[in-house]
Design an enzyme around this catalytic site. Structure first.
Site, PDB file in Angstrom:
ATOM      1  N   ASP A 126      46.630  34.087  39.608  1.00  0.00           N
ATOM      2  CA  ASP A 126      47.565  33.650  40.639  1.00  0.00           C
ATOM      3  C   ASP A 126      48.287  32.405  40.140  1.00  0.00           C
ATOM      4  O   ASP A 126      47.656  31.389  39.846  1.00  0.00           O
ATOM      5  CB  ASP A 126      46.797  33.332  41.928  1.00  0.00           C
ATOM      6  CG  ASP A 126      47.709  33.154  43.137  1.00  0.00           C
ATOM      7  OD1 ASP A 126      48.856  32.680  42.948  1.00  0.00           O
ATOM      8  OD2 ASP A 126      47.281  33.470  44.253  1.00  0.00           O
ATOM      9  N   ASP A 133      52.994  35.577  32.808  1.00  0.00           N
ATOM     10  CA  ASP A 133      54.434  35.733  32.668  1.00  0.00           C
ATOM     11  C   ASP A 133      55.178  34.570  33.327  1.00  0.00           C
ATOM     12  O   ASP A 133      56.403  34.607  33.419  1.00  0.00           O
ATOM     13  CB  ASP A 133      54.884  37.054  33.298  1.00  0.00           C
ATOM     14  CG  ASP A 133      54.551  37.109  34.781  1.00  0.00           C
ATOM     15  OD1 ASP A 133      53.347  36.977  35.121  1.00  0.00           O
ATOM     16  OD2 ASP A 133      55.465  37.263  35.614  1.00  0.00           O
ATOM     17  N   GLU A 140      36.301  39.338  40.942  1.00  0.00           N
ATOM     18  CA  GLU A 140      37.530  39.557  41.704  1.00  0.00           C
ATOM     19  C   GLU A 140      37.235  39.357  43.193  1.00  0.00           C
ATOM     20  O   GLU A 140      36.455  40.108  43.767  1.00  0.00           O
ATOM     21  CB  GLU A 140      38.064  40.971  41.458  1.00  0.00           C
ATOM     22  CG  GLU A 140      39.279  41.345  42.287  1.00  0.00           C
ATOM     23  CD  GLU A 140      40.431  40.369  42.087  1.00  0.00           C
ATOM     24  OE1 GLU A 140      40.809  39.704  43.081  1.00  0.00           O
ATOM     25  OE2 GLU A 140      40.943  40.269  40.953  1.00  0.00           O
ATOM     26  N   GLU A 187      51.526  42.906  34.622  1.00  0.00           N
ATOM     27  CA  GLU A 187      52.423  42.857  33.477  1.00  0.00           C
ATOM     28  C   GLU A 187      53.588  43.823  33.668  1.00  0.00           C
ATOM     29  O   GLU A 187      54.750  43.486  33.373  1.00  0.00           O
ATOM     30  CB  GLU A 187      51.648  43.203  32.212  1.00  0.00           C
ATOM     31  CG  GLU A 187      52.463  43.086  30.937  1.00  0.00           C
ATOM     32  CD  GLU A 187      51.613  43.405  29.726  1.00  0.00           C
ATOM     33  OE1 GLU A 187      51.355  42.488  28.938  1.00  0.00           O
ATOM     34  OE2 GLU A 187      51.205  44.576  29.573  1.00  0.00           O
ATOM     35  N   ARG A 212      48.950  46.133  35.789  1.00  0.00           N
ATOM     36  CA  ARG A 212      50.005  46.356  36.776  1.00  0.00           C
ATOM     37  C   ARG A 212      50.839  45.092  36.978  1.00  0.00           C
ATOM     38  O   ARG A 212      52.031  45.166  37.256  1.00  0.00           O
ATOM     39  CB  ARG A 212      49.407  46.832  38.093  1.00  0.00           C
ATOM     40  CG  ARG A 212      48.330  45.942  38.666  1.00  0.00           C
ATOM     41  CD  ARG A 212      47.835  46.465  39.991  1.00  0.00           C
ATOM     42  NE  ARG A 212      46.634  45.771  40.421  1.00  0.00           N
ATOM     43  CZ  ARG A 212      46.198  45.770  41.676  1.00  0.00           C
ATOM     44  NH1 ARG A 212      46.880  46.397  42.613  1.00  0.00           N
ATOM     45  NH2 ARG A 212      45.088  45.140  41.994  1.00  0.00           N
TER      46      ARG A 212
END
Length: 232
Positions: A137, A173, A88, A214, A212
């Site tokens: 992203d 998503d 990350e 999602e 978070r």
């Protein structure tokens, strides 16, 4: 710009590196806790990746872009015999995860706080059982699509480091990124999509804790896809 040249030309696959100022404890964790968990992808590559972990592990898994660590820490605690490498580049997210393990650092977890490409190029061939890329992203503007992490060059990297039959799991998503990933994996030819029915790719993975990102998608009325590919 071609996909093969995007990283070499300095186009990172991630955006900003830091958000709001860190609290004192978060900054201290970055200085004191992170080094105990960090890997160095610029040193020699280990012959056996299991040697990175204090725990006796028999499977190895990489999560690229773990965000606040909700999914990664859930899996780390759920699967003590799996060695996890979490990547990350966003400093505030790394600090959030470290705050959750401070004083009880898992012995089956290692971290890297910069570009995942460095780790992928450092890992031994056929060393990973699974790669997770969850809610990356999306770079929604068309002119930025070349910065999406799923690309032919990165699929080549995935294919090299996954064991035969190893899994690449992708969740998003964003419809355009879901379609993008399906098309890129089909074009690559080294991955087999495992869905047999629509329900297969609309159903979260087993023991899925949610993230978070999602939760934000649900609040904004978007559903998610959960794609699983096997290395062939």
């Amino acid at each position: 710009m071609s996909e093969n040249s995007q990283h070499e030309a300095g186009k990172a696959f991630f955006g900003r590196r830091k958000g709001k100022p860190l609290r004192d404890r978060q900054a201290r964790n970055l200085e004191e806790v992170l080094p105990a968990l960090a890997i160095d992808p610029f040193g020699p590559s280990p012959d056996d990746l299991r040697s990175l972990f204090a725990a006796e592990v028999n499977t190895l898994r990489l999560e690229i872009g773990f965000g606040g660590g909700e999914h990664l820490l859930h899996r780390v605690r759920e699967e003590p015999a799996t060695g996890f490498i979490g990547i990350e580049p966003f400093v505030n997210s790394v600090a959030k995860l470290l705050g959750q393990v401070e004083g009880a650092e898992p012995d089956n977890l290692r971290l890297y706080d910069d570009d995942a490409v460095a780790v992928l190029d450092w890992l031994p061939a056929a060393s990973l059982d699974q790669i997770d890329l969850l809610y990356p992203d999306p770079w929604p503007k068309r002119r930025h699509w070349k910065r999406r992490f799923v690309s032919q060059v990165n699929l080549d990297r995935f294919h090299r480091v996954l064991k035969p039959g190893g899994r690449f799991c992708f969740a998003s998503d964003i419809d355009s990124y879901i379609n993008w990933t399906l098309l890129h994996c089909r074009r690559h030819g080294g991955f087999s999509w495992q869905a047999k029915t629509a329900g297969d790719w609309l159903t979260p993975y087993d023991n899925w804790p949610g993230t978070r990102y999602e939760a934000k998608a649900r609040r904004e009325g978007r559903s998610s896809a959960y794609l699983t590919f096997l290395k062939i």
